[in-house]
Write a protein that holds these residues in place. Structure first.
Motif: not given
Length: 289
Positions: A269-279
Motif C-alpha cells: 500500500g505504501g508504494y501504491w499511495r506513492r504512485m497515486l498522484p501520478d496515476q
C-alpha cells in the motif's frame, strides 16, 4: 595467518560479496525485496495528503452479474457536491479487498482532492465490491465482476448524474489486472486505464492459486500479447522493481508503449499511495481530452 593468506581471504570475501550483490540484483537470491527494504532501496511510502475529503456516497445493489448484493461508493473531490455532473473513474480493489479499500487503505478520497486542487480536471471515483478473489472476469460459477461494471455499475452512476460516455478505470494488484482486462472485454471500453502493480503472469504454471479456473480460463483472459486491442485507450502501468509482477508489468508496458515506469518499491500500500498522484493526474488529463 600469513600476509599472503590474509590477502587471499580478503579477495575471496570481496568476490563473494560482489557475487552476492549480483545475484540479488538479478533475482537469483530469494528475499531480494526484503534486503532492498532493509537497505532503504525500495523508496518511501506515500503519505496521504493533509487536505479535506470530499463527499462520499455509499450504497448497495443486487447484482445479477455477481449473483449477490454488492456495496459501492462514489467519491467526489472536496468542493463538489454529491451528485455533481462529473466524469468518472472506476477504482478496482485488489485481492481480499472490497469497495471500501480505496478510501480506508489508500486514502484515495484525499488524493483525489489534492489532484484537483493542483490543477487536474475534476472527476469522481466509483468503487464497488468485485469479489475478494474474482480477478474481475467471468468465473466457472457464472459470476462476472467485469460484466457487473458495464451492465450495472455504469448505469447506476449515470442515474446519479455522472457522465459515463467517457470513463476511466484505475486498479491495483488484482484490480490493476482487472482494469487492463476491461479494455478487452467491454463493448464500450474505457478511454484511459491506470494500473498499479497489476497481477500479471506469462504462464499459467506461475499463477496465484484461485486467480483462474483453469488454463483455458487463463488464456481467454490474458492481456499480454494483445496490443492491437488497446488501440484508442491511454494506458499507464507502474510497478515497483522488487514486486513479483515487475517483469510481466515491464513487458506489457513495453508492448503497449504505455506511460508509467518501474520505480523502487514493493507490492505494498505504501508504494501504491506513492504512485497515486501520478496515476490520478494521468487519468484526469485523459478524461478531459
Amino acid at each position: 595467518m600469513t600476509r599472503r593468506t590474509f590477502f587471499r581471504t580478503g579477495a575471496a570475501a570481496a568476490v563473494a560479496a560482489v557475487a552476492g550483490v549480483t545475484a540479488l540484483e538479478t533475482g537469483a537470491v530469494p528475499g531480494r525485496g526484503r534486503v532492498h527494504e532493509l537497505l532503504g532501496l525500495t523508496g518511501p511510502d506515500g503519505v496521504v495528503p493533509d487536505v479535506p475529503a470530499g463527499p462520499v456516497v455509499s450504497g448497495t445493489f443486487a447484482s445479477r452479474a455477481r449473483r449477490t448484493e454488492v456495496g459501492y461508493s462514489v467519491v467526489y473531490p472536496d468542493g463538489y457536491a454529491a451528485g455533481a455532473r462529473l466524469p468518472v473513474v472506476l477504482a478496482l480493489h485488489g485481492r481480499g479487498g472490497d469497495h471500501r479499500a480505496a478510501v480506508n487503505d489508500l486514502g484515495m478520497d484525499r488524493y483525489l482532492t489534492a489532484a484537483v486542487r493542483s490543477g487536474t480536471p475534476a472527476y469522481a471515483l466509483a468503487t464497488v465490491d468485485g469479489g475478494s478473489d474474482s480477478y474481475w472476469h467471468r468465473r466457472a460459477d457464472g459470476s462476472d465482476s467485469g460484466a457487473m461494471l458495464e451492465q450495472e455499475l455504469l448505469p447506476l452512476l449515470t442515474a446519479r448524474g455522472l457522465t459515463t460516455g467517457r470513463y476511466g478505470v484505475l486498479g491495483w494488484s488484482m484490480g490493476g489486472y482487472g482494469a487492463l482486462l476491461q479494455v478487452l472485454q467491454r463493448k464500450v471500453p474505457p478511454v484511459a486505464v491506470g494500473a498499479m502493480s497489476p497481477a500479471l503472469w506469462h504462464r499459467y504454471a506461475d499463477v496465484q492459486p484461485g486467480a483462474f479456473d483453469d488454463e483455458a480460463d487463463f488464456e481467454r483472459n490474458q492481456v499480454l500479447g494483445r496490443a492491437g486491442s488497446f488501440r484508442g485507450t491511454a494506458v499507464r502501468i507502474d510497478c515497483g522493481r522488487d514486486d513479483p509482477f515487475a517483469g510481466a508489468a515491464h513487458d506489457l508496458r513495453t508492448e503497449l508503449r504505455a506511460d508509467g515506469g518501474q520505480q523502487p518499491g514493493l507490492h505494498t500500500g505504501g508504494y501504491w499511495r506513492r504512485m497515486l498522484p501520478d496515476q490520478l493526474r494521468f487519468l484526469g488529463a485523459k478524461l478531459a481530452v
